[in-house]
Design an enzyme around this catalytic site. Structure first.
Site, mmCIF file in Angstrom:
data_model
loop_
_atom_site.group_PDB
_atom_site.id
_atom_site.type_symbol
_atom_site.label_atom_id
_atom_site.label_comp_id
_atom_site.label_asym_id
_atom_site.label_seq_id
_atom_site.Cartn_x
_atom_site.Cartn_y
_atom_site.Cartn_z
ATOM 1 N N LYS A 204 0.805 -0.820 0.179
ATOM 2 C CA LYS A 204 0.065 -0.080 -0.067
ATOM 3 C C LYS A 204 0.812 1.216 0.313
ATOM 4 O O LYS A 204 0.988 2.293 -0.399
ATOM 5 C CB LYS A 204 -0.951 0.070 0.934
ATOM 6 C CG LYS A 204 -2.134 0.961 0.892
ATOM 7 C CD LYS A 204 -2.710 1.073 2.228
ATOM 8 C CE LYS A 204 -3.915 2.215 2.925
ATOM 9 N NZ LYS A 204 -4.908 2.142 3.758
ATOM 10 N N GLU A 210 10.870 -4.501 4.834
ATOM 11 C CA GLU A 210 10.856 -5.977 3.993
ATOM 12 C C GLU A 210 10.661 -6.434 2.939
ATOM 13 O O GLU A 210 10.969 -6.491 2.026
ATOM 14 C CB GLU A 210 9.543 -7.525 4.836
ATOM 15 C CG GLU A 210 9.869 -7.426 6.716
ATOM 16 C CD GLU A 210 8.874 -5.787 7.398
ATOM 17 O OE1 GLU A 210 8.924 -5.029 6.689
ATOM 18 O OE2 GLU A 210 8.859 -6.663 8.055
ATOM 19 N N GLY A 264 -5.123 -2.264 5.067
ATOM 20 C CA GLY A 264 -4.158 -3.501 4.495
ATOM 21 C C GLY A 264 -4.963 -4.664 4.797
ATOM 22 O O GLY A 264 -4.797 -5.714 3.961
ATOM 23 N N ARG A 265 -5.235 -4.794 6.252
ATOM 24 C CA ARG A 265 -5.998 -6.372 6.737
ATOM 25 C C ARG A 265 -7.514 -6.440 6.068
ATOM 26 O O ARG A 265 -7.962 -7.331 5.960
ATOM 27 C CB ARG A 265 -5.905 -6.560 7.592
ATOM 28 C CG ARG A 265 -6.357 -5.891 8.362
ATOM 29 C CD ARG A 265 -5.999 -6.036 10.151
ATOM 30 N NE ARG A 265 -6.354 -4.916 11.265
ATOM 31 C CZ ARG A 265 -6.033 -3.253 11.469
ATOM 32 N NH1 ARG A 265 -4.759 -3.173 10.464
ATOM 33 N NH2 ARG A 265 -5.997 -2.894 11.650
ATOM 34 N N GLU A 350 -4.992 -7.815 15.322
ATOM 35 C CA GLU A 350 -4.509 -5.732 14.927
ATOM 36 C C GLU A 350 -5.294 -5.229 15.075
ATOM 37 O O GLU A 350 -5.519 -3.780 15.308
ATOM 38 C CB GLU A 350 -3.767 -6.653 13.331
ATOM 39 C CG GLU A 350 -2.880 -4.691 13.255
ATOM 40 C CD GLU A 350 -2.124 -5.217 11.418
ATOM 41 O OE1 GLU A 350 -0.479 -4.850 11.411
ATOM 42 O OE2 GLU A 350 -2.169 -5.519 10.864
ATOM 43 N N HIS A 381 -3.878 -34.568 17.112
ATOM 44 C CA HIS A 381 -2.737 -35.656 17.996
ATOM 45 C C HIS A 381 -1.501 -34.229 18.721
ATOM 46 O O HIS A 381 -0.283 -34.806 18.174
ATOM 47 C CB HIS A 381 -2.487 -35.578 16.747
ATOM 48 C CG HIS A 381 -3.235 -36.958 15.732
ATOM 49 N ND1 HIS A 381 -3.456 -38.075 16.245
ATOM 50 C CD2 HIS A 381 -4.382 -36.587 15.248
ATOM 51 C CE1 HIS A 381 -4.852 -38.687 15.828
ATOM 52 N NE2 HIS A 381 -4.751 -37.975 15.039
ATOM 53 N N LYS A 509 9.046 -0.773 14.577
ATOM 54 C CA LYS A 509 10.050 0.232 13.109
ATOM 55 C C LYS A 509 11.370 0.871 13.618
ATOM 56 O O LYS A 509 12.241 0.771 12.990
ATOM 57 C CB LYS A 509 8.526 0.077 12.367
ATOM 58 C CG LYS A 509 8.435 -1.076 11.833
ATOM 59 C CD LYS A 509 6.915 -0.038 10.651
ATOM 60 C CE LYS A 509 6.055 -0.367 10.461
ATOM 61 N NZ LYS A 509 4.968 -0.096 9.761
HETATM 62 C C1 G6Q Z 1 -2.797 -4.225 7.108
HETATM 63 C C2 G6Q Z 1 -1.095 -3.705 8.598
HETATM 64 C C3 G6Q Z 1 -0.023 -3.943 7.718
HETATM 65 C C4 G6Q Z 1 0.247 -3.809 6.553
HETATM 66 C C5 G6Q Z 1 1.964 -4.109 6.843
HETATM 67 C C6 G6Q Z 1 2.178 -4.488 5.174
HETATM 68 O O1 G6Q Z 1 -3.720 -4.004 7.632
HETATM 69 O O2 G6Q Z 1 -1.554 -2.167 8.206
HETATM 70 O O3 G6Q Z 1 0.101 -5.140 7.829
HETATM 71 O O4 G6Q Z 1 -0.504 -4.280 5.305
HETATM 72 O O5 G6Q Z 1 2.481 -3.108 6.980
HETATM 73 O O6 G6Q Z 1 2.364 -2.282 4.716
HETATM 74 P P1 G6Q Z 1 1.780 -2.524 3.298
HETATM 75 O O7 G6Q Z 1 1.056 -2.463 2.070
HETATM 76 O O8 G6Q Z 1 1.865 -0.694 2.425
HETATM 77 O O9 G6Q Z 1 3.358 -2.905 2.788
#
Ligand code: G6Q
Length: 550
Positions: A204, A210, A264-265, A350, A381, A509
């Protein structure tokens, strides 16, 4: 006392009685309990009759929802109000799967034309890749798609691609790389042919450490094999940051957008779902959206006591706040849903793992439980011992399909028999007298019988819900995910928290950014605590030692 405080107080008084209830007795006194305590929506059945609730419990919980103004928060969400107050944004993921002709307004603008345009762009691209019309720099069609993203840009599409892999063509594979640990990307690259590999950089913000590191390494790997010019043909981006995408070398026609009102989620319904459309075809991606949309309509219109996401959320809050259970297990009896627990961990923890209300005041009661889980029957198990006889009570959520999509005889009946048996054992247990009787029948006598009877007693009264789907189709999965999304929102409303921000991920972070220079050969940050300094120096010294030996 506010109406909300009064509703909580009434529930607390009710819960004092509930702690003495037994599921055996609740079923004995009401032969209609299954019908009364289950909801059906299309082919989805949600059975909560094995939860520690009575009709009055649900009435009190619905009163709590009304006192928390749930109906107005729900309306505000659908209307594009800035319910994500700390980020001053809407949470309008429902627009991404809206299927009707009606406008959906956000900040006075209809977002639907842009949503439809982006879907059309995804469709065109997915179809072109799948048909071989779009090819790599050397003229080969793509055999492997690598989604580089993390968190919300990884877990949703990954979970869906795994769940519906039985609908994928045999000649296209989709991989997901999220971890900054090079051990994630490196072995994958070793197996891939650059000329046949398409990378999706899904972020996003297009700044996530990462994802940017993995994208840079993938890009270096590709250009080493095919040259710089190949980037435009082998990389696509999904982002709200068009500028950063361009700087990476990805042209606008290979860049898919979404909007700041998509968390994001909650984003798998947007272009973040591109890997799904590539793997399954766009028609199936649309079926996923349709399934979610049908749950959206149900959530928006069904009365609270018959509303699946609402009842699901009310039970979660009942278990967490009133009965005091601190975790919740998600147990899909479906191998294809093996990533569902991880997806729900993010979605729930989250969103609702928070301790201050929207107004900044402490919530003052427990919020999101720890969500964890594993597919059945594997979990049986492993950790089910604790579920049945441990000192911690864990409400469980079983999920399964009535019909399989494989043709192996003998499996599915056993899978479902096990699921049903676990819900029975948890709810009704086995008394010491029953255990003694079974042992006596097996010929055990005397002290040994007394000892073993105690070990072989199951206390029962351990609550669970069961969700059954007819079959794991894109539509059924879309509906299921939307059910969980809305349940998370409802729980947040009851706790008066903003479910759509995630400030709790920021501090780590920032601290990592301070420490990184030292690990890259630069200066150690000042004012480091002794523990972190000790660990940092150990790492630096050991790495230097290893480097010297090479
Ligand atoms: C989700 C969070 C988080 C996000 C990641 C990736 O709701 O905001 O998990 O999706 O940190 O972020 P980017 O899509 O900006 O790389």
């Amino acid at each position: 006392m506010s109406a909300l405080d009064a509703a909580w107080a009434a529930l607390a008084a009710h819960a004092a009685h509930a702690k003495k209830w037994s599921l055996r007795a609740l079923f004995a006194e009401d032969p209609e309990r299954f019908a009364r305590c289950s909801l059906v929506f299309e082919d989805l059945v949600f059975d909560f009759s094995k939860q520690l609730v009575r009709t009055e419990t649900l009435e009190l919980l619905c009163a709590l929802a009304r006192a928390a103004d749930l109906e107005s928060w729900r309306a505000r969400m659908f209307a594009g109000a800035h319910i994500n107050s700390t980020e001053d944004r809407a949470a309008l993921h429902v627009a991404l799967r809206h299927r009707g002709p009606e406008p959906i307004l956000c900040d006075g603008r209809d977002v639907m034309p842009e949503v439809r345009a982006e879907l059309a762009k995804m469709r065109a691209f997915a179809e072109a890749v799948r048909s071989g019309a779009v090819r790599g720099a050397r003229g080969h069609s793509f055999s492997d798609v690598v989604n580089i993203g993390i968190g919300g840009s990884d877990l949703g599409p990954q979970m869906v691609c795994r769940a519906l892999a039985h609908l994928a063509p045999p000649d296209l594979r989709v991989h997901f790389v999220s971890n900054v640990d090079g051990a994630h990307l490196s072995p994958l690259l070793a197996r891939l042919d650059p000329a046949r590999t398409l990378f999706i950089v899904a972020s996003k913000t297009f700044t996530t450490q990462e994802t940017m590191q993995n994208a840079a390494s993938a890009r270096a790997w590709l250009t080493a094999a095919l040259g710089e010019e190949a980037i435009a043909q082998h990389f696509v981006a999904v982002s709200t940051n068009a500028q950063a995408v361009r700087s990476f070398g990805i042209p606008p026609e290979r860049s898919f957008g979404f909007w700041d009102w998509v968390g994001g989620r909650f984003s798998l319904w947007s272009a973040i779902g591109l890997p799904i459309a590539l793997l399954l075809g766009f028609a199936r991606f649309e079926e996923l959206l349709e399934g979610a949309h049908s749950m959206d309509r149900h959530f928006a219109t069904a009365p609270l006591a018959r509303n699946l996401p609402v009842v699901h959320a009310l039970l979660a809050v009942w278990n967490r706040d009133l009965l005091g259970f601190s975790t919740r297990a998600v147990l899909p009896y479906d191998q294809r849903l093996e990533r569902l627990p991880a997806f729900l961990q993010q979605l729930e923890m989250e969103s609702n793992g928070k301790r201050v209300r929207r107004d900044g005041q402490p919530v003052g009661r427990p919020t999101c439980p720890i969500v964890w889980g594993e597919v059945g029957t594997n979990g049986q198990h492993a950790f089910f011992q604790l579920l049945h006889q441990g000192t911690e009570i864990v409400p469980c959520e079983f999920i399964a399909c009535v019909n399989p999509d494989h043709h192996l005889p003998g499996h599915h009946e056993k899978l479902l028999a096990n699921l049903l048996a676990q819900t029975q054992a948890l709810a009704f247990g086995r008394t010491e007298a029953e255990a003694r009787e079974a042992l006596a029948k097996a010929g055990v006598r005397g002290e040994r019988l007394e000892l073993l009877a105690r070990h072989r007693t199951f206390p029962g009264n351990r609550p669970s819900s069961t969700i059954l789907l007819d079959r794991l189709t894109p539509r059924a999965l879309g509906r299921l995910i939307a059910l969980f999304e809305h349940s998370v929102f409802v729980q947040g409303v009851l706790w008066e928290i903003n479910s759509f921000d995630q400030w709790g991920v920021e501090l780590g972070k920032e601290l990592a950014a301070r420490l990184l220079p030292a690990l890259e050969g630069g200066r150690e940050p000042q004012e480091l605590d002794p523990s972190t300094r000790g660990l940092l120096r150990h790492i630096i010294e050991r790495r230097a030692g290893i480097a010297a030996q090479r």
